[in-house]
Scaffold this active site. Structure first.
Site, PDB file in Angstrom:
ATOM      1  N   LYS A  42       0.558  -8.250   5.012  1.00  0.00           N
ATOM      2  CA  LYS A  42       0.814  -8.418   3.572  1.00  0.00           C
ATOM      3  C   LYS A  42       2.313  -8.515   3.282  1.00  0.00           C
ATOM      4  O   LYS A  42       2.745  -9.413   2.554  1.00  0.00           O
ATOM      5  CB  LYS A  42       0.181  -7.250   2.819  1.00  0.00           C
ATOM      6  N   GLU A 101       6.469   2.961  -3.990  1.00  0.00           N
ATOM      7  CA  GLU A 101       6.734   2.647  -2.587  1.00  0.00           C
ATOM      8  C   GLU A 101       7.367   3.837  -1.867  1.00  0.00           C
ATOM      9  O   GLU A 101       8.092   4.633  -2.468  1.00  0.00           O
ATOM     10  CB  GLU A 101       7.690   1.453  -2.488  1.00  0.00           C
ATOM     11  N   ARG A 102       7.095   3.925  -0.575  1.00  0.00           N
ATOM     12  CA  ARG A 102       7.862   4.856   0.265  1.00  0.00           C
ATOM     13  C   ARG A 102       9.261   4.276   0.423  1.00  0.00           C
ATOM     14  O   ARG A 102       9.416   3.076   0.610  1.00  0.00           O
ATOM     15  CB  ARG A 102       7.197   5.011   1.636  1.00  0.00           C
TER      16      ARG A 102
END
Length: 463
Positions: A163, A189-190
């Site tokens: 992805k 998000e990390r």
């Protein structure tokens, strides 16, 4: 936005309760919903956003920074407007947070122009009709699930199916093919993932034409809920001022839904279907309705969407699907066979795959390819159990061509060239159509399958 205290404005109220990121305020005059407030926390500005009116004197707000250090009785001030961010063409190549503050150790964005992140959608008379596709140079997408220019695409896929690589290739295509710009919204998000994306985009030469906006996983739900609004605001600014095609990527839009559900629960609202917030459809529509094309430019959105328990009837997924023009399904089965990009050619679909939009020629070829691949999928179990010899001559011919088409729809990407050692290729749609038509007519029946794998156009690969 400078968080240091620089004003002597009068307070509008005080804090009377703190429960996690929810701050209850007693006010002398009620601020409007979505109004940005602030309070002092060790001489640092802590931003709040109004979400609920309780009575004529009390409101609930969501803190957009940590509430550690806040206490009852603290004065709260009105910023005078909803949350707004500085906009400038110099935002390209930068990494910023939801306030427009730099996260890349660079200098602050210098601008005298600010935009409200809650801007209204364009008036109807300024919106242009969507009647053409946006080529991205990726064969399987341009052929079977083309992007609608100024439309919305859902990218469904789990971890490890490519992805992020696909998102980076989209950004490269917009930059090189269409000379456009990209805005990436990292919702929940990390920070490790954000750092990796920044480095890979920089290495691929895409970063100067991209803006990265991050709301990290460990931040307030208010940040994760509003980061998409900030990203859309910058996309609107770039559309209106650069007059270029803008690609807006959101990863992952489902975390926006989750943040809204978390806020709804904190505010004490009664949950709706499957525990989602009762305002789910409205919150999604507020974002989606702003992603439009105008005479000044286009915003084309690609939204990564997580599907809970692989249930496409989940209320959040169903609501998002109602706004999408194109659905791209990334399959773990395809990835397991080494088929990259791992797009499922049968389940993926697009509203643009219509002869009135793409023409009869493209439509007939796409349907022919899909029919061959669908028939091959039906016959795979028979081939595994009894062998291909048990098939009729017609079915054997279909299977042979389908296997070659399956391999032909693979493609080496520019952003992975350093890792794979295979130079990336971008294939124009006219070449893809010509090659697939030749496959269907049997012109490549004598070409070995391995000559179709990870190639550009067949004209170049068979010379």
């Amino acid at each position: 936005m400078d968080r240091r205290i620089k004003t002597t404005s009068l307070p509008i109220g005080e804090i009377v309760g703190i429960q996690g990121p929810v701050v209850t305020l007693r006010c002398t005059s009620l601020p409007r919903l979505q109004q940005a407030l602030w309070t002092k926390n060790d001489d640092i500005r802590t931003m709040l956003e109004v979400h609920q009116h309780l009575d004529e004197k009390h409101i609930r707000a969501i803190a957009l920074h940590s509430t550690a250090g806040l206490s009852r009785g603290q004065e709260v001030f009105d910023s005078g407007s909803p949350l707004h961010v500085p906009v400038t063409p110099d935002c390209l190549g930068r990494v910023i947070n939801m306030f427009g503050e730099p996260m890349d150790a660079g200098s602050p964005l210098m601008s005298n122009e600010f935009r409200n992140i809650h801007s209204a959608p364009l008036p109807l008379h300024e919106i242009t009709a969507v009647n053409e596709i946006l080529e991205v140079g990726i064969k399987v997408i341009d052929l079977l699930c083309p992007f609608v220019q100024g439309g919305k695409t859902g990218l469904f896929g789990g971890a490890g199916v490519g992805k992020t690589v696909l998102i980076m290739e989209f950004m490269r295509a917009i930059s090189s093919i269409h000379k456009g710009v990209s805005v990436f919204a990292g919702i929940g998000e990390r920070i490790r993932e954000g750092t990796e994306l920044w480095r890979e985009l920089k290495q691929a030469g895409v970063l100067p034409q991209a803006l990265l906006v991050f709301g990290e996983m460990d931040e307030s739900p208010g940040v994760r809920f509003r980061i998409a609004h900030t990203a859309v605001t910058y996309a609107e600014y770039l559309r209106d001022n650069t007059h270029k095609d803008v690609l807006l990527l959101m990863d992952n839009i489902f975390r926006f839904v989750q943040a809204g559900s978390e806020i709804s629960s904190l505010l004490g609202r009664m949950p709706s279907t499957v525990g989602y917030q009762p305002t789910l459809a409205t919150e999604i529509a507020e974002i989606q309705d702003r992603i439009t094309s105008s005479i000044r430019g286009n915003i084309t959105a690609v939204e990564a969407i997580y599907v809970p328990a692989d249930d496409m009837t989940d209320p959040a997924v169903s609501t998002l699907l109602s706004h999408l023009d194109t659905t791209v399904i990334l399959s773990r089965g395809q990835a397991g066979k080494g088929i990259y990009p791992a797009v499922d050619p049968i389940q993926s679909m697009s509203k643009a795959l219509d002869p009135n939009i793409i023409g009869d020629h493209h439509y007939s070829i796409a349907e022919g390819v899909r029919e061959h691949l669908a028939r091959y999928a039906e016959l795979e179990d028979i081939i595994t159990m009894l062998g291909i010899e048990e098939l009729s001559e017609k079915d054997r011919l279909i299977v042979m061509r389908a296997r070659k088409l399956q391999r032909y729809l693979t493609q080496p990407f520019f952003v992975t060239a350093d890792h794979s050692g295979i130079p990336g290729v971008s294939v124009p749609l006219r070449d893809t159509l010509a090659d697939c038509e030749a496959f269907l007519k049997g012109h490549f029946d004598d070409v070995p399958e391995d000559k179709c794998y990870m190639q550009g156009s067949m004209g170049a690969s068979t010379q």
